[in-house]
Design a protein around this motif. Sequence first.
Motif, short mmCIF file in Angstrom:
data_model
loop_
_atom_site.label_atom_id
_atom_site.label_comp_id
_atom_site.label_asym_id
_atom_site.label_seq_id
_atom_site.Cartn_x
_atom_site.Cartn_y
_atom_site.Cartn_z
N LEU A 9 1.01 -0.80 -0.14
CA LEU A 9 0.17 -0.28 0.16
C LEU A 9 0.37 1.29 -0.13
CD1 LEU A 9 -2.92 -1.34 2.24
CD2 LEU A 9 -3.30 -1.29 -0.20
N PRO A 10 0.60 2.08 -0.93
CA PRO A 10 1.58 3.16 -0.78
C PRO A 10 1.19 4.42 0.68
CG PRO A 10 -0.50 3.92 -2.10
CD PRO A 10 -0.81 2.12 -1.76
N ILE A 11 2.00 4.88 0.74
CA ILE A 11 2.45 5.28 2.05
C ILE A 11 1.73 7.04 1.86
CG2 ILE A 11 4.03 6.48 4.06
CD1 ILE A 11 5.63 4.31 3.47
N VAL A 12 0.57 6.93 2.83
CA VAL A 12 -0.30 8.73 2.24
C VAL A 12 0.68 9.67 3.97
CG1 VAL A 12 -1.81 10.20 2.23
CG2 VAL A 12 -1.89 7.33 1.84
N ARG A 13 1.19 10.43 2.90
CA ARG A 13 2.18 11.38 4.18
C ARG A 13 1.30 13.02 4.55
NH1 ARG A 13 7.29 10.18 5.08
NH2 ARG A 13 7.94 8.60 3.88
N LEU A 14 0.43 13.12 5.06
CA LEU A 14 -0.04 14.02 5.35
C LEU A 14 0.34 15.38 5.54
CD1 LEU A 14 -2.63 12.77 8.02
CD2 LEU A 14 -3.16 12.87 5.65
N PRO A 15 0.66 16.24 4.81
CA PRO A 15 0.87 17.98 4.66
C PRO A 15 1.18 18.19 6.65
CG PRO A 15 -1.18 18.16 3.93
CD PRO A 15 -1.00 16.71 4.43
N PRO A 16 2.29 18.75 6.77
CA PRO A 16 2.90 19.18 8.82
C PRO A 16 1.30 20.70 8.76
CG PRO A 16 3.98 19.94 6.83
CD PRO A 16 3.11 19.42 5.50
N LYS A 17 1.08 20.29 9.95
CA LYS A 17 -0.12 21.42 10.29
C LYS A 17 1.05 22.04 10.19
CE LYS A 17 -2.72 17.82 12.49
NZ LYS A 17 -3.56 17.71 14.01
N SER A 18 -0.12 23.26 9.96
CA SER A 18 0.19 24.89 10.31
C SER A 18 0.32 25.65 11.54
CB SER A 18 -0.25 25.72 9.27
OG SER A 18 -1.99 25.71 9.72
N ASN A 19 1.02 26.38 11.80
CA ASN A 19 0.82 27.04 12.89
C ASN A 19 -0.10 27.61 13.42
OD1 ASN A 19 3.36 26.92 13.39
ND2 ASN A 19 3.95 28.61 12.42
N ALA A 20 -1.14 27.69 12.34
CA ALA A 20 -2.57 28.44 12.90
C ALA A 20 -3.85 26.92 13.56
CB ALA A 20 -3.45 28.58 11.68
N GLU A 21 -3.33 26.20 12.96
CA GLU A 21 -4.15 24.56 13.10
C GLU A 21 -3.68 24.33 14.49
OE1 GLU A 21 -4.74 23.16 8.36
OE2 GLU A 21 -3.05 22.43 10.09
N ILE A 22 -1.78 24.16 14.51
CA ILE A 22 -1.69 23.64 15.99
C ILE A 22 -2.58 24.40 17.16
CG2 ILE A 22 0.45 23.53 17.53
CD1 ILE A 22 1.86 23.17 14.60
N LEU A 23 -2.41 25.58 16.78
CA LEU A 23 -3.01 26.80 18.17
C LEU A 23 -4.59 26.41 18.25
CD1 LEU A 23 -2.56 29.18 19.95
CD2 LEU A 23 -3.16 30.71 17.73
N LEU A 24 -5.54 25.98 17.24
CA LEU A 24 -6.65 26.16 16.84
C LEU A 24 -6.46 24.82 17.44
CD1 LEU A 24 -8.21 27.22 13.56
CD2 LEU A 24 -8.86 27.63 15.90
N ALA A 25 -6.25 23.55 18.06
CA ALA A 25 -6.10 22.28 18.69
C ALA A 25 -6.01 22.53 20.28
CB ALA A 25 -5.39 21.49 17.99
N ARG A 26 -4.85 23.22 19.80
CA ARG A 26 -4.86 23.92 21.65
C ARG A 26 -5.69 24.60 21.58
NH1 ARG A 26 0.93 23.65 22.07
NH2 ARG A 26 2.10 21.94 21.03
N THR A 27 -6.19 25.20 21.82
CA THR A 27 -6.74 26.20 22.22
C THR A 27 -8.79 25.40 22.95
OG1 THR A 27 -6.21 28.49 20.84
CG2 THR A 27 -8.49 28.21 22.05
#
Length: 369
Positions: A9-27
């Motif tokens: 199966l091909p390995i799917v590499r997710l794009p790195p999360k942006s700083n805004a997405e990380i901030l929203l997840a932490r919030t």
Amino acid sequence: MSNRSAKKLPIVRLPPKSNAEILLARTAQLSIALLGVIGGIFALKAGEYILAPIGTGVVVGLMLGPLASWLEGRRISRALSAAIVVTLFAVAACILAVAMAAPLSIWIGRLPQVWNELRVQLTELRGPLEAIGSMRGQIREITGTAGLKVSIEDGSPIESVATLAPAVIGQILLFFASLYFFVATRYDIRTALLKLCFDRRLRWRVAHIFRDVEDMVSTYLLSITAINVGFGLVVGAALFAIGVPSALLWGGLAGLLNFVPYIGPAVTAVILFAVGLAEFDTLGGSLLPPAIYLGLNFIEGQFVTPIVIGRTMTLNPFVVLLALVFWIWLWGAIGGFIAIPALLAAYGIIHNILPGADWSGEYLNGRRR
């Protein structure tokens, strides 16, 4: 062969999360945790009738745990040792209540006299008070606002007592039941919680939390109790020496209120000022009992307590004040009693969860050394 021929199966590499997405997840995580804390606080407030006596029973049980352990070391069963400990505590509480009830009722009957004495003493301040009254009238004319109207409805004291008595009796019974069962089953509670920890490291941390919390709370409460008993006797002797009646009553009250830092001494000083008004003719003489008390309280707080408990058990005064305000708002006078033990328990838990952080000032550093 089938495994070799199977396509990978091909390995799917997710794009790195942006700083805004990380901030929203932490919030979002922080918001959920904050909502949980707020919900827990209001649950404690709503369950005050049940949770306050249970919490007080647990705190007193932590204090009396070493005595129960000493009895169990003499081959006395846990149930019997818990019964002995609870009985001794109940007898001591009853003796203290009976000793203070009679003189306290006499002084309650003298409250009108104390109020009249206060009015007489305040006549010396009539000039400044009249000036303040004239200023208030001028401000009222400027702003055009009327004075506040307070209406007091008379209620039957007998009806209030009849309504309040069953609730108080129920809380007292719940307190003693909680105290007995906690002392009798404290090891079973610890074992049951440790069995829920499947990870060895987590089990080790929980075991150390139990050890540190019981050690800190019992050491603090036993030491403070011994200090307050001696402090009450010294205050009573000093008040007796200057001719204050019912000196042992005020000494015992000073020792009891000294369990609540800052607020307890302030309330005791106000009470002794009222007692001075009833016994001395001048305003300076009325200030003598609270002045003596505050002097003794200063010596106790600055010298005696650090020597007995040790400076390694010193807590941050600002954190202590916040804990007192929070618990008194939550559970009233009972909250004022359990505020410091609850703060010590929180320090013990945080220290074991985050061992690299110095959350408790000098106390846990002294324990680690």
